[in-house]
Scaffold this active site. Sequence first.
Site, PDB file in Angstrom:
ATOM      1  N   HIS A  56       0.884  -1.176   0.000  1.00  0.00           N
ATOM      2  CA  HIS A  56       0.000   0.000   0.000  1.00  0.00           C
ATOM      3  C   HIS A  56       0.913   1.215   0.000  1.00  0.00           C
ATOM      4  O   HIS A  56       1.995   1.176   0.607  1.00  0.00           O
ATOM      5  CB  HIS A  56      -0.826   0.086   1.285  1.00  0.00           C
ATOM      6  CG  HIS A  56      -1.724  -1.078   1.558  1.00  0.00           C
ATOM      7  ND1 HIS A  56      -1.336  -2.194   2.245  1.00  0.00           N
ATOM      8  CD2 HIS A  56      -3.031  -1.278   1.247  1.00  0.00           C
ATOM      9  CE1 HIS A  56      -2.345  -3.034   2.351  1.00  0.00           C
ATOM     10  NE2 HIS A  56      -3.388  -2.510   1.746  1.00  0.00           N
ATOM     11  N   ASP A  59       2.421   1.736   3.323  1.00  0.00           N
ATOM     12  CA  ASP A  59       3.368   0.733   3.859  1.00  0.00           C
ATOM     13  C   ASP A  59       4.787   1.208   3.554  1.00  0.00           C
ATOM     14  O   ASP A  59       5.730   0.921   4.278  1.00  0.00           O
ATOM     15  CB  ASP A  59       3.221  -0.632   3.176  1.00  0.00           C
ATOM     16  CG  ASP A  59       1.851  -1.247   3.372  1.00  0.00           C
ATOM     17  OD1 ASP A  59       1.165  -0.886   4.328  1.00  0.00           O
ATOM     18  OD2 ASP A  59       1.483  -2.109   2.538  1.00  0.00           O
ATOM     19  N   MET A  90       2.472  -5.798  -7.827  1.00  0.00           N
ATOM     20  CA  MET A  90       1.167  -5.197  -7.496  1.00  0.00           C
ATOM     21  C   MET A  90       1.351  -4.062  -6.497  1.00  0.00           C
ATOM     22  O   MET A  90       2.263  -4.088  -5.681  1.00  0.00           O
ATOM     23  CB  MET A  90       0.269  -6.294  -6.899  1.00  0.00           C
ATOM     24  CG  MET A  90      -1.100  -5.853  -6.444  1.00  0.00           C
ATOM     25  SD  MET A  90      -1.151  -5.277  -4.733  1.00  0.00           S
ATOM     26  CE  MET A  90      -1.859  -6.692  -3.899  1.00  0.00           C
ATOM     27  N   GLU A 183     -11.176  -6.197  -4.988  1.00  0.00           N
ATOM     28  CA  GLU A 183     -11.163  -7.242  -3.952  1.00  0.00           C
ATOM     29  C   GLU A 183     -12.373  -7.111  -3.034  1.00  0.00           C
ATOM     30  O   GLU A 183     -12.545  -6.098  -2.351  1.00  0.00           O
ATOM     31  CB  GLU A 183      -9.860  -7.122  -3.143  1.00  0.00           C
ATOM     32  CG  GLU A 183      -9.767  -8.115  -2.000  1.00  0.00           C
ATOM     33  CD  GLU A 183      -8.442  -7.996  -1.246  1.00  0.00           C
ATOM     34  OE1 GLU A 183      -7.484  -7.375  -1.754  1.00  0.00           O
ATOM     35  OE2 GLU A 183      -8.388  -8.533  -0.120  1.00  0.00           O
ATOM     36  N   LYS A 185     -14.997  -8.198   0.119  1.00  0.00           N
ATOM     37  CA  LYS A 185     -14.999  -8.728   1.482  1.00  0.00           C
ATOM     38  C   LYS A 185     -16.378  -8.453   2.069  1.00  0.00           C
ATOM     39  O   LYS A 185     -16.919  -7.359   1.855  1.00  0.00           O
ATOM     40  CB  LYS A 185     -13.908  -8.028   2.298  1.00  0.00           C
ATOM     41  CG  LYS A 185     -13.692  -8.583   3.702  1.00  0.00           C
ATOM     42  CD  LYS A 185     -12.492  -7.914   4.369  1.00  0.00           C
ATOM     43  CE  LYS A 185     -12.217  -8.517   5.726  1.00  0.00           C
ATOM     44  NZ  LYS A 185     -11.051  -7.893   6.397  1.00  0.00           N
ATOM     45  N   GLU A 219     -10.087 -13.159  -2.471  1.00  0.00           N
ATOM     46  CA  GLU A 219      -9.303 -13.600  -1.298  1.00  0.00           C
ATOM     47  C   GLU A 219      -9.996 -14.775  -0.627  1.00  0.00           C
ATOM     48  O   GLU A 219     -11.195 -14.725  -0.329  1.00  0.00           O
ATOM     49  CB  GLU A 219      -9.120 -12.465  -0.294  1.00  0.00           C
ATOM     50  CG  GLU A 219      -8.453 -12.974   0.991  1.00  0.00           C
ATOM     51  CD  GLU A 219      -7.974 -11.893   1.937  1.00  0.00           C
ATOM     52  OE1 GLU A 219      -7.447 -10.872   1.462  1.00  0.00           O
ATOM     53  OE2 GLU A 219      -8.138 -12.081   3.154  1.00  0.00           O
ATOM     54  N   HIS A 222     -11.879 -14.098   2.619  1.00  0.00           N
ATOM     55  CA  HIS A 222     -13.079 -13.268   2.482  1.00  0.00           C
ATOM     56  C   HIS A 222     -14.286 -14.082   2.025  1.00  0.00           C
ATOM     57  O   HIS A 222     -15.393 -13.892   2.526  1.00  0.00           O
ATOM     58  CB  HIS A 222     -12.813 -12.115   1.508  1.00  0.00           C
ATOM     59  CG  HIS A 222     -11.763 -11.164   1.990  1.00  0.00           C
ATOM     60  ND1 HIS A 222     -11.348 -10.080   1.261  1.00  0.00           N
ATOM     61  CD2 HIS A 222     -11.026 -11.131   3.130  1.00  0.00           C
ATOM     62  CE1 HIS A 222     -10.418  -9.425   1.937  1.00  0.00           C
ATOM     63  NE2 HIS A 222     -10.203 -10.050   3.070  1.00  0.00           N
ATOM     64  N   ASP A 247      -5.516 -13.422  -3.637  1.00  0.00           N
ATOM     65  CA  ASP A 247      -5.004 -13.325  -2.265  1.00  0.00           C
ATOM     66  C   ASP A 247      -5.200 -14.668  -1.572  1.00  0.00           C
ATOM     67  O   ASP A 247      -6.335 -15.073  -1.286  1.00  0.00           O
ATOM     68  CB  ASP A 247      -5.754 -12.231  -1.480  1.00  0.00           C
ATOM     69  CG  ASP A 247      -5.193 -10.845  -1.737  1.00  0.00           C
ATOM     70  OD1 ASP A 247      -4.329 -10.706  -2.631  1.00  0.00           O
ATOM     71  OD2 ASP A 247      -5.613  -9.901  -1.044  1.00  0.00           O
ATOM     72  N   ASP A 257     -11.613 -12.091   9.745  1.00  0.00           N
ATOM     73  CA  ASP A 257     -10.550 -12.331   8.765  1.00  0.00           C
ATOM     74  C   ASP A 257      -9.266 -12.734   9.511  1.00  0.00           C
ATOM     75  O   ASP A 257      -8.537 -11.882  10.005  1.00  0.00           O
ATOM     76  CB  ASP A 257     -10.323 -11.007   8.010  1.00  0.00           C
ATOM     77  CG  ASP A 257      -9.489 -11.171   6.765  1.00  0.00           C
ATOM     78  OD1 ASP A 257      -9.220 -12.300   6.362  1.00  0.00           O
ATOM     79  OD2 ASP A 257      -9.113 -10.130   6.191  1.00  0.00           O
ATOM     80  N   ASP A 259      -6.545 -14.408   8.434  1.00  0.00           N
ATOM     81  CA  ASP A 259      -5.273 -14.251   7.708  1.00  0.00           C
ATOM     82  C   ASP A 259      -4.207 -15.270   8.116  1.00  0.00           C
ATOM     83  O   ASP A 259      -3.040 -14.919   8.328  1.00  0.00           O
ATOM     84  CB  ASP A 259      -4.695 -12.835   7.921  1.00  0.00           C
ATOM     85  CG  ASP A 259      -5.450 -11.784   7.142  1.00  0.00           C
ATOM     86  OD1 ASP A 259      -6.079 -12.125   6.124  1.00  0.00           O
ATOM     87  OD2 ASP A 259      -5.408 -10.603   7.540  1.00  0.00           O
ATOM     88  N   ASP A 289      -1.799 -13.018   1.292  1.00  0.00           N
ATOM     89  CA  ASP A 289      -2.287 -11.901   2.107  1.00  0.00           C
ATOM     90  C   ASP A 289      -2.611 -12.457   3.488  1.00  0.00           C
ATOM     91  O   ASP A 289      -3.776 -12.713   3.814  1.00  0.00           O
ATOM     92  CB  ASP A 289      -3.516 -11.248   1.468  1.00  0.00           C
ATOM     93  CG  ASP A 289      -3.892  -9.965   2.193  1.00  0.00           C
ATOM     94  OD1 ASP A 289      -3.091  -9.517   3.034  1.00  0.00           O
ATOM     95  OD2 ASP A 289      -4.976  -9.432   1.933  1.00  0.00           O
TER      96      ASP A 289
HETATM   97  C1  GCO Z   1      -7.937  -7.144   4.441  1.00  0.00           C
HETATM   98  C2  GCO Z   1      -7.601  -7.121   2.977  1.00  0.00           C
HETATM   99  C3  GCO Z   1      -6.362  -6.344   2.658  1.00  0.00           C
HETATM  100  C4  GCO Z   1      -6.194  -6.104   1.178  1.00  0.00           C
HETATM  101  C5  GCO Z   1      -5.101  -5.121   0.944  1.00  0.00           C
HETATM  102  C6  GCO Z   1      -4.738  -4.995  -0.495  1.00  0.00           C
HETATM  103  O1  GCO Z   1      -8.808  -7.905   4.789  1.00  0.00           O
HETATM  104  O2  GCO Z   1      -7.335  -6.390   5.217  1.00  0.00           O
HETATM  105  O3  GCO Z   1      -7.493  -8.438   2.549  1.00  0.00           O
HETATM  106  O4  GCO Z   1      -5.255  -7.009   3.186  1.00  0.00           O
HETATM  107  O5  GCO Z   1      -5.943  -7.279   0.495  1.00  0.00           O
HETATM  108  O6  GCO Z   1      -5.508  -3.894   1.446  1.00  0.00           O
HETATM  109  O7  GCO Z   1      -5.636  -4.218  -1.121  1.00  0.00           O
HETATM  110 MN    MN Z   2      -6.621  -9.215   0.761  1.00  0.00          MN
HETATM  111 MN    MN Z   3      -8.286  -9.915   4.016  1.00  0.00          MN
END
Ligand code: GCO
Ligand code: MN
Ligand code: MN
Length: 387
Positions: A56, A59, A90, A183, A185, A219, A222, A247, A257, A259, A289
């Site tokens: 990002h 970041d 990306m 993306e 969610k 993702e 998600h 993702d 989420d 992760d 991700d």
């Molecule tokens: C989340 C998202 C993020 C995006 C990221 C890229 O749930 O926080 O998955 O990690 O993927 O902002 O756009």
């Molecule tokens: Mn993501």
């Molecule tokens: Mn996510």
Amino acid sequence: MTDQYQPRPEDKFTFGLWTVGSIGRDPFGDPVRTAPPPHELVHLLAEVGAYGVNFHDNDLIPFNASDSQRQAILKDFKKALSDTGLAVPMATTNLFSHPVFKDGAFTSNDPKVRAFALQKTMRAIDLGAELGAKVYVFWGGREGTESDATKDPLDAIHRFREAMNFLCEYALDNGYDLKYALEAKPNEPRGDLYFPTTAAYLSFIETLDHPEMVGVNPEMAHEHMAGLNFLHAVAQAWEAGKLFHIDLNDQNYARYDQDFRFGMQNLKQSFFLVKFLEDVGYQGSRHFDAHAFRTEDIEGVKDFARGCMRNYLILKEKACQWNQDAEIQAMVKELKAVDPDLAPGKYSQEKAAQLKAASFDADALAARGLKYEYLDQLTIDVLLGAR
Ligand code: GCO
Ligand code: MN
Ligand code: MN
């Protein structure tokens, strides 16, 4: 671990700065790690064998960085990229951390916030393009509501479309070789997010001025949060020519989420996903991700990153085994059998009349056992190494 599961550049394994840079903050607890600066994270990713690094805007360049800070960070980052050979496939915009986005970015009710979000995104696109990104992701982290009293969902769709159309023209006008990937969610951090599933975005994309520039970034976590089958979402995106990015991560169903490291939780879903990506010849990044457990120090972060890639490669090998297993393949071949006399094919009055006149023994068809239990067990045997 040194064996055949070592990542290679052609595997296209990528991580975000925010993934290996995660400091383990959660809604209940403070950070448990300090994030190394971006150029050190590039070296960490090179050490574990990744192909690329994504980010990002913030970041890399903090929100309030001065020009000279920006220059210094970029210089170190570019040096790390050239020292390690890592690519930046990306980039994306942080449109969720700063409180200014508390009611959304492109869909905020405040026109000033919407304009600021566009400005921030154009600047971030410039940065991504400068570093060689070919895919630009849009995750609308704050594009949603807690109460539908506060925003008209039609306004949200119109505003989001207007922003995407504007940004497509921006990339074209600047001659950027860039595709956009949306993306989805279902919720978190907002109570409900607009465009909650990959399928929602797939239909929205067709309403844009430049649908050819825009695809999706599904993702795993998600779709699982929404209780859906991730493979089916990915397959629909692929079939539509819209799988621009992916993702990968993992988690249990019906949770926030989480992760988790790819492949650690839902082995079978991960297996069929990897098999699909390999079978169809998906050429894009395999982007993880996800982030390390909060229990980990920086060595644990490396274990996490290595584990994501290792699991992908192990599952890829299992997919190969499944594809070469004579018994499994004989069954699969039978499932794909076609009967030219019965295929509806293209409509004609003659074909319709013929089908209407045909006779079927529905009870006999229904009585056949399909042997799916057996085929699934063969799959489990492959997965668990019993075959
Ligand atoms: C989340 C998202 C993020 C995006 C990221 C890229 O749930 O926080 O998955 O990690 O993927 O902002 O756009
Ligand atoms: Mn993501
Ligand atoms: Mn996510």
